[in-house]
Design an enzyme around this catalytic site. Structure first.
Site, mmCIF file in Angstrom:
data_model
loop_
_atom_site.group_PDB
_atom_site.id
_atom_site.type_symbol
_atom_site.label_atom_id
_atom_site.label_comp_id
_atom_site.label_asym_id
_atom_site.label_seq_id
_atom_site.Cartn_x
_atom_site.Cartn_y
_atom_site.Cartn_z
ATOM 1 N N SER A 117 1.027 -1.344 -0.319
ATOM 2 C CA SER A 117 0.245 -0.156 0.104
ATOM 3 C C SER A 117 1.177 0.994 -0.165
ATOM 4 O O SER A 117 2.317 1.454 0.864
ATOM 5 C CB SER A 117 -0.602 0.127 1.417
ATOM 6 O OG SER A 117 -1.511 1.233 1.868
ATOM 7 N N TYR A 141 -2.792 -0.462 10.278
ATOM 8 C CA TYR A 141 -2.565 -0.838 8.983
ATOM 9 C C TYR A 141 -1.576 -0.558 8.071
ATOM 10 O O TYR A 141 -0.799 -1.399 7.619
ATOM 11 C CB TYR A 141 -4.013 -0.581 8.218
ATOM 12 C CG TYR A 141 -3.511 -0.341 6.746
ATOM 13 C CD1 TYR A 141 -4.060 -1.699 6.295
ATOM 14 C CD2 TYR A 141 -3.396 0.296 5.938
ATOM 15 C CE1 TYR A 141 -4.280 -1.930 4.964
ATOM 16 C CE2 TYR A 141 -3.720 0.054 4.084
ATOM 17 C CZ TYR A 141 -3.943 -0.940 4.578
ATOM 18 O OH TYR A 141 -3.855 -0.942 2.751
ATOM 19 N N LYS A 145 1.603 -3.222 6.892
ATOM 20 C CA LYS A 145 2.292 -3.988 4.903
ATOM 21 C C LYS A 145 3.136 -2.797 5.494
ATOM 22 O O LYS A 145 3.944 -4.323 4.342
ATOM 23 C CB LYS A 145 1.425 -2.405 4.053
ATOM 24 C CG LYS A 145 0.544 -2.963 4.100
ATOM 25 C CD LYS A 145 -0.598 -3.799 3.415
ATOM 26 C CE LYS A 145 -1.213 -4.365 3.425
ATOM 27 N NZ LYS A 145 -2.162 -5.592 2.560
#
Length: 335
Positions: A117, A141, A145
């Site tokens: 991402s 989050y 990643k």
């Protein structure tokens, strides 16, 4: 060619599977259906289960020994939820990815595509980033990643493994053939909230009006999900030429349009496609939000010979078309 797609019953994973099928690549889908949908894997090779289930992955490779690569799209992705429940996000996104990778190495799967991402980037002064830009996630989050990328980089140098980490910017749209689309009924991202406002009359919230952008709202790089899927097809086709295992077994590639669009600009484009305004209010920033980024890299074009072909307008049109069909395809459940 057969390809294992973890998370292949979700929005992006199912679209990648469709693009593979359209070009003669056979997807073998692994998904626990915690957020994915069984409707998206109808008539496809499907195993229901968790990426951390070693015995299941061993079984998949025993039954499909011709699998040549794995695509890892299985993850939790809601930024505010990750702030509220960081341990869950690190367990699901990092811990289970390590288990999955260990099983792939044991089964001698040497080609790995990771759905990363652009949220991991620290924005520059103009919000444009390339693959060498500093990494600094603003939410669990995003950090999850980045952590998986570090694990993959180390693993690629230690094992017979080659990795392409594809850093997505902001997916919009749906499969143009309307086979699949965003599966959740009430998505938390900005476009989903606009569609909800259009359907229910509830005000759309511009979350954050004091970002240092040209109009104060956040800025993003909106790329059509079908273009993202095509990038994966090209990555699978060109994997061995993109990755020189002896020199650079780990490579990262940005997948975006190169155009920065603010939330207010997206709102203007959305209402133009919709043909009417929607009620709008300004609200505080959400936990874990950032000003945003867009890509300035041409690495995808150089290495994959890929560039987006679908416009933001088409992405909005396809999103609206899918929203009209979603309940018919998936039912009106709240998920």
């Amino acid at each position: 060619m057969k390809v294992l797609i973890a998370g292949g019953a979700g929005f992006i994973g199912s679209t990648i599977a469709s693009a593979c099928l359209d070009t003669g690549i056979t997807p073998v889908i692994l998904d626990n259906l915690s957020t994915g949908r069984a409707e998206f894997v109808k008539d496809r090779i499907f195993y229901r289960g968790d990426i951390a289930d070693r015995s299941l992955i061993d079984r998949i490779f025993a039954e499909h020994p011709e699998i040549e690569a794995a695509v890892h799209c299985a993850a939790l992705i809601v930024v505010p939820e990750s702030v509220a429940h960081p341990l869950r996000y690190y367990q699901e996104n990092v811990g289970k990815s390590i288990d999955f990778l260990s099983a792939l190495v044991a089964n001698e799967c040497e080609r790995f595509l990771f759905s990363s991402s652009a949220a991991i980037y620290q924005p520059g002064e103009d919000f444009a980033v390339d693959e060498a830009s500093p990494i600094s996630g603003t939410s669990p989050y995003a950090e999850s990643k980045a952590m998986v990328e570090r694990v993959l980089a180390d693993a690629a140098h230690a094992y017979p493994l080659r990795v392409l980490s594809l850093r997505y910017f902001n997916p919009v749209g749906a499969d143009p053939k309307m086979r699949t689309g965003l599966q959740v009924a009430r998505p938390s991202h900005v476009l989903g909230k606009m569609i909800e406002a259009a359907r229910t009359g509830a005000p759309f919230q511009v979350t954050g009006a004091d970002w240092p952008t040209r109009d104060g709202s956040g800025i993003r790089d909106y790329v059509h999900v079908w273009d993202l899927a095509q990038a994966h097809v090209e990555a699978l086709r060109r994997f061995d030429t993109v990755i020189d295992g002896s020199q650079r077994p780990y490579q990262v590639i940005n997948l975006g349009t190169g155009n920065g669009t603010t939330v207010r600009e997206l709102l203007d484009a959305f209402t133009a496609v919709l043909g009417r305004p929607i009620p709008t209010v300004t609200a505080p920033r959400r936990p874990g939000d950032s000003a945003g980024t867009y890509t300035r890299s041409d690495r995808a074009r150089r290495l994959l010979e890929w560039e987006p072909t679908l416009s933001l307008k088409e992405g909005l049109q396809h999103s609206l078309s899918w929203a009209e069909l979603r309940d018919e395809v998936l039912g009106s459940d709240p998920g």
